[in-house]
Design an enzyme around this catalytic site. Sequence first.
Site: not given
Lengths: 174, 152
Positions: A101, A120
């Site tokens: 995001w 991540d």
Amino acid sequence: MQQRLDRLLERASRHVAQRTSRRGFLGLFGAALTGATLLPLLPVSRGGQAMAAEPTGANAVDDPASCDYWKYCAIDGFLCACCGGTSSSCPPGTTPSPITWIGTCHNPADGRDYMVSYNDCCGKTSCGACSCNRNEGEKPMYRLSLNNDANWCMANDNPNYHCSVSVLLGVAGQ
Amino acid sequence: MQRLTTSTLWLALGLLLVSRVAASLERPESTQPAQNYVLFCAGCHGLNAKGVPHKVPALTKTLPLFVSSEEGRDFLLRVPGVANSALSDQGLAAVLNWLIATLDTPTPGWTAFVAEDVHRARQTPLMSVTQSRRQIISHLPLSKQIGDANNY
């Protein structure tokens, strides 16, 4: 001695046979299998939010290992800078998530807003160091593209979450 | 597992269906389509619009093919990422037009999207995305049929 052992085993076997059923075992085994399969699909707990560091907001910090670092304004997870990587690159042995995001953070040093990609790093179990939870502009799970609780490793071959990075993508204009 | 992950992604995109109300609370969109692409689309489709193989479709591949037919254009405006985007109709049309114009793949003779096209189509988001996509690809000339019709 042998007879006594036989009697003991016989009694034990009869006891088990009278009090349990094969279906009961199958049911329990099935439930355990289903549970083990579904467990990885549950949302990721990023290191216990109650214990996660919150920004102190005292002074602008320029330390990538600190949760107060300006470009971590909406990060939620373990800082890769404390896990063998840097604030913007994954530690060896992990792979950055291809989906993520993207938000904006305000840099107090030059007064400008920057576009930041929160990727991540995936492929190893949770790093566990420097847990940091900041949520500026973050939205609930139903706005997934702006959510930091999602496991963004979901599109990786190995979806284990290790740590998070903040990658600068450029200045956000009007 | 891969099938499961793909289903999870579609499920996640489907969840966005319920989020139209929250759109007004988010940051205002930019007047620059390139920046809107980064902030509203690149998280999944990537900064290079190449997507993720077997997970997120490559816009570089599909946009030039789909923009030339009526059903392809309708599909582009009704996929979950577009129909449920927080961008305005005008902002979305601008991002799509900017993307097609800047792609490496030449796209001859395409008609630009306007806000009215987007507004009309996004009222009825697609439910069977994979099926619709497969159908559109099967209608393309054989030479243009891409091999990933069953992947998304």
